[in-house]
Design a protein around this motif. Structure first.
Motif, PDB file in Angstrom:
ATOM      1  N   LEU A   1       0.826  -1.208   0.000  1.00 52.08           N
ATOM      2  CA  LEU A   1       0.000   0.000   0.000  1.00 52.08           C
ATOM      3  C   LEU A   1       0.863   1.262   0.000  1.00 52.08           C
ATOM      4  CD1 LEU A   1      -2.824  -1.026   2.514  1.00 52.08           C
ATOM      5  CD2 LEU A   1      -2.949  -0.924   0.018  1.00 52.08           C
ATOM      6  N   PHE A   2       1.979   1.223   0.724  1.00 52.96           N
ATOM      7  CA  PHE A   2       2.912   2.350   0.711  1.00 52.96           C
ATOM      8  C   PHE A   2       3.494   2.556  -0.686  1.00 52.96           C
ATOM      9  CE2 PHE A   2       4.315   2.755   5.453  1.00 52.96           C
ATOM     10  CZ  PHE A   2       3.007   3.032   5.791  1.00 52.96           C
ATOM     11  N   ASN A   3       3.851   1.457  -1.349  1.00 58.45           N
ATOM     12  CA  ASN A   3       4.384   1.558  -2.709  1.00 58.45           C
ATOM     13  C   ASN A   3       3.368   2.196  -3.649  1.00 58.45           C
ATOM     14  OD1 ASN A   3       6.854   0.378  -2.090  1.00 58.45           O
ATOM     15  ND2 ASN A   3       6.168  -1.689  -2.566  1.00 58.45           N
ATOM     16  N   ASN A   4       2.108   1.780  -3.525  1.00 56.87           N
ATOM     17  CA  ASN A   4       1.053   2.346  -4.358  1.00 56.87           C
ATOM     18  C   ASN A   4       0.910   3.845  -4.121  1.00 56.87           C
ATOM     19  OD1 ASN A   4       0.463  -0.138  -5.468  1.00 56.87           O
ATOM     20  ND2 ASN A   4      -1.320  -0.518  -4.172  1.00 56.87           N
ATOM     21  N   ALA A   5       0.929   4.228  -2.844  1.00 54.39           N
ATOM     22  CA  ALA A   5       0.780   5.647  -2.501  1.00 54.39           C
ATOM     23  C   ALA A   5       1.939   6.469  -3.064  1.00 54.39           C
ATOM     24  CB  ALA A   5       0.694   5.817  -0.989  1.00 54.39           C
TER      25      ALA A   5
ATOM     26  N   LYS B   1       3.873   5.769  -5.671  1.00 55.34           N
ATOM     27  CA  LYS B   1       3.920   5.772  -7.138  1.00 55.34           C
ATOM     28  C   LYS B   1       2.737   6.492  -7.788  1.00 55.34           C
ATOM     29  CE  LYS B   1       6.420   1.371  -7.491  1.00 55.34           C
ATOM     30  NZ  LYS B   1       6.337  -0.052  -7.928  1.00 55.34           N
ATOM     31  N   HIS B   2       1.547   6.370  -7.184  1.00 60.78           N
ATOM     32  CA  HIS B   2       0.352   6.767  -7.916  1.00 60.78           C
ATOM     33  C   HIS B   2      -0.482   7.893  -7.294  1.00 60.78           C
ATOM     34  CE1 HIS B   2       1.189   3.200 -10.237  1.00 60.78           C
ATOM     35  NE2 HIS B   2       0.989   2.410  -9.195  1.00 60.78           N
ATOM     36  N   SER B   3      -0.323   8.157  -6.000  1.00 60.81           N
ATOM     37  CA  SER B   3      -1.291   9.045  -5.335  1.00 60.81           C
ATOM     38  C   SER B   3      -0.988  10.535  -5.461  1.00 60.81           C
ATOM     39  CB  SER B   3      -1.377   8.686  -3.846  1.00 60.81           C
ATOM     40  OG  SER B   3      -0.196   9.098  -3.170  1.00 60.81           O
ATOM     41  N   ASN B   4       0.284  10.885  -5.705  1.00 63.28           N
ATOM     42  CA  ASN B   4       0.721  12.292  -5.661  1.00 63.28           C
ATOM     43  C   ASN B   4       0.479  12.909  -4.282  1.00 63.28           C
ATOM     44  OD1 ASN B   4       1.496  12.144  -8.301  1.00 63.28           O
ATOM     45  ND2 ASN B   4      -0.247  13.270  -9.121  1.00 63.28           N
ATOM     46  N   ALA B   5       0.432  12.074  -3.253  1.00 64.06           N
ATOM     47  CA  ALA B   5       0.186  12.554  -1.895  1.00 64.06           C
ATOM     48  C   ALA B   5       1.454  13.148  -1.297  1.00 64.06           C
ATOM     49  CB  ALA B   5      -0.313  11.407  -1.013  1.00 64.06           C
ATOM     50  N   THR B   6       1.257  14.040  -0.330  1.00 63.64           N
ATOM     51  CA  THR B   6       2.385  14.564   0.439  1.00 63.64           C
ATOM     52  C   THR B   6       2.405  13.959   1.843  1.00 63.64           C
ATOM     53  OG1 THR B   6       1.054  16.442   1.203  1.00 63.64           O
ATOM     54  CG2 THR B   6       2.370  16.745  -0.802  1.00 63.64           C
ATOM     55  N   GLU B   7       1.308  13.262   2.194  1.00 71.38           N
ATOM     56  CA  GLU B   7       1.218  12.683   3.529  1.00 71.38           C
ATOM     57  C   GLU B   7       0.403  11.383   3.481  1.00 71.38           C
ATOM     58  OE1 GLU B   7       0.645  14.374   8.080  1.00 71.38           O
ATOM     59  OE2 GLU B   7      -0.083  15.522   6.371  1.00 71.38           O
ATOM     60  N   VAL B   8       0.951  10.356   4.139  1.00 76.83           N
ATOM     61  CA  VAL B   8       0.271   9.063   4.243  1.00 76.83           C
ATOM     62  C   VAL B   8       0.217   8.693   5.718  1.00 76.83           C
ATOM     63  CG1 VAL B   8       0.321   6.618   3.642  1.00 76.83           C
ATOM     64  CG2 VAL B   8       1.077   8.318   1.974  1.00 76.83           C
ATOM     65  N   ASN B   9      -0.945   8.268   6.185  1.00 74.29           N
ATOM     66  CA  ASN B   9      -1.118   7.909   7.593  1.00 74.29           C
ATOM     67  C   ASN B   9      -1.386   6.416   7.732  1.00 74.29           C
ATOM     68  OD1 ASN B   9      -1.054  10.668   8.742  1.00 74.29           O
ATOM     69  ND2 ASN B   9      -2.910  10.922   7.522  1.00 74.29           N
ATOM     70  N   LEU B  10      -0.669   5.780   8.649  1.00 70.59           N
ATOM     71  CA  LEU B  10      -0.894   4.373   8.983  1.00 70.59           C
ATOM     72  C   LEU B  10      -1.413   4.304  10.414  1.00 70.59           C
ATOM     73  CD1 LEU B  10      -0.630   1.278   8.709  1.00 70.59           C
ATOM     74  CD2 LEU B  10       1.775   1.533   9.398  1.00 70.59           C
ATOM     75  N   ASN B  11      -2.575   3.690  10.593  1.00 65.86           N
ATOM     76  CA  ASN B  11      -3.168   3.548  11.922  1.00 65.86           C
ATOM     77  C   ASN B  11      -3.465   2.084  12.207  1.00 65.86           C
ATOM     78  OD1 ASN B  11      -3.868   6.449  12.974  1.00 65.86           O
ATOM     79  ND2 ASN B  11      -4.429   6.454  10.816  1.00 65.86           N
ATOM     80  N   LEU B  12      -3.075   1.637  13.392  1.00 64.67           N
ATOM     81  CA  LEU B  12      -3.348   0.271  13.823  1.00 64.67           C
ATOM     82  C   LEU B  12      -4.288   0.293  15.023  1.00 64.67           C
ATOM     83  CD1 LEU B  12       0.271  -1.263  13.779  1.00 64.67           C
ATOM     84  CD2 LEU B  12      -1.406  -1.228  11.933  1.00 64.67           C
ATOM     85  N   LYS B  13      -5.336  -0.526  14.949  1.00 61.68           N
ATOM     86  CA  LYS B  13      -6.283  -0.643  16.054  1.00 61.68           C
ATOM     87  C   LYS B  13      -6.575  -2.116  16.308  1.00 61.68           C
ATOM     88  CE  LYS B  13      -8.785   3.641  14.903  1.00 61.68           C
ATOM     89  NZ  LYS B  13     -10.124   4.207  14.559  1.00 61.68           N
ATOM     90  N   GLN B  14      -6.918  -2.434  17.551  1.00 58.41           N
ATOM     91  CA  GLN B  14      -7.341  -3.785  17.874  1.00 58.41           C
ATOM     92  C   GLN B  14      -8.708  -3.737  18.531  1.00 58.41           C
ATOM     93  OE1 GLN B  14      -4.646  -6.069  20.289  1.00 58.41           O
ATOM     94  NE2 GLN B  14      -5.700  -7.989  19.873  1.00 58.41           N
ATOM     95  N   ILE B  15      -9.645  -4.478  17.939  1.00 53.86           N
ATOM     96  CA  ILE B  15     -11.003  -4.570  18.490  1.00 53.86           C
ATOM     97  C   ILE B  15     -11.265  -6.039  18.801  1.00 53.86           C
ATOM     98  CG2 ILE B  15     -13.433  -4.091  18.076  1.00 53.86           C
ATOM     99  CD1 ILE B  15     -12.520  -2.066  15.930  1.00 53.86           C
TER     100      ILE B  15
ATOM    101  N   ASN C   1      -3.513  11.958   1.388  1.00 53.63           N
ATOM    102  CA  ASN C   1      -4.136  13.214   0.955  1.00 53.63           C
ATOM    103  C   ASN C   1      -3.891  13.456  -0.528  1.00 53.63           C
ATOM    104  OD1 ASN C   1      -1.415  13.790   0.977  1.00 53.63           O
ATOM    105  ND2 ASN C   1      -1.613  15.759   2.036  1.00 53.63           N
ATOM    106  N   GLY C   2      -3.773  12.358  -1.285  1.00 56.81           N
ATOM    107  CA  GLY C   2      -3.430  12.456  -2.700  1.00 56.81           C
ATOM    108  C   GLY C   2      -4.596  12.802  -3.605  1.00 56.81           C
ATOM    109  N   LYS C   3      -4.400  12.555  -4.897  1.00 54.15           N
ATOM    110  CA  LYS C   3      -5.373  12.965  -5.916  1.00 54.15           C
ATOM    111  C   LYS C   3      -6.633  12.117  -5.922  1.00 54.15           C
ATOM    112  CE  LYS C   3      -3.109  10.197  -9.498  1.00 54.15           C
ATOM    113  NZ  LYS C   3      -2.422  10.225 -10.803  1.00 54.15           N
ATOM    114  N   GLY C   4      -6.560  10.917  -5.328  1.00 57.98           N
ATOM    115  CA  GLY C   4      -7.732  10.054  -5.284  1.00 57.98           C
ATOM    116  C   GLY C   4      -8.169   9.600  -6.668  1.00 57.98           C
TER     117      GLY C   4
END
Length: 216
Positions: A138-142, A144-158, A169-172
């Protein structure tokens, strides 16, 4: 029903293929680290053993040989680490993912790491390895393709479920018009094989959010 069965079969084939590749990657990494790297180190010790008996010219040749030996040793080590990240093996998923964020961050794009898991929380090694490569893809995709300046990774346990959220925050893009890339298709196949699910949200100019939910 036939179409659903066909899709399920394709996902299972993709997942089984990737699982096989993962097993081979682990085996190769072990061989490189435990055998090839150890052999190269042993060769270095043997070279040192008879250095004192050499002429100045021979010592000059030995120095060149050692330099080549060091290059080979470093390449083997780097390849072993690329196949199976050492932080993942030694310290677990959270440390490895935090390191992945730091290593991918540069002047153009920043990767932020946030975990709500207990600090020392660890999972089964096979489970952690799969999650690590999901996030890495997913990081590689972001990048190469997103043109984002910021990527957030969040981990949660339910309860007994781990949730991984990767947002940017890329072009979507319009999910109605765009087919999934092969990397995300692979992830969906493997997550489905783990009885989990993948949710994708994206709109033009509104970035992308990918949520992976899997049981431990």
């Amino acid at each position: 029903k036939i179409k659903d069965l066909d899709n399920d079969l394709q996902y299972k084939i993709i997942s089984a293929t990737l699982d096989g590749q993962e097993q081979e990657r682990n085996k190769i990494s072990e061989v490189l680290h435990d055998n090839v790297s150890a052999t190269l180190s042993s060769v270095g010790l043997h070279l040192s053993a008879f250095e004192s008996s050499l002429t100045p010219e021979q010592r000059s040749d030995l120095k060149k040989t050692r330099a080549l030996l060091k290059q080979a040793h470093d390449k083997v080590r780097d390849l072993s680490h690329e196949l199976v990240p050492p932080l993942l093996v030694k310290f677990g998923l959270q440390f490895a993912l935090k390191d992945l964020c730091e290593n991918n961050t540069n002047s153009l794009i920043k990767f932020n790491y946030n975990s709500q898991l207990p600090k020392n929380k660890k999972f089964d090694h096979t489970f952690e390895t799969k999650i690590y490569y999901f996030v890495s893809e997913l990081f590689n995709n972001a990048t190469k393709h997103s043109n984002a300046t910021e990527v957030n990774l969040n981990l949660k346990q339910i309860d007994d479920t781990l949730q991984i959220i990767v947002s940017d925050n890329g072009k979507g893009f319009s999910t109605k018009d765009k087919q999934l890339g092969f990397g995300l298709t692979q992830i969906k196949a493997r997550v489905k094989n783990m009885n989990g699910n993948v949710k994708l949200f994206s709109k033009p100019e509104e970035g992308t959010i990918i949520t992976i939910t899997v049981k431990e």
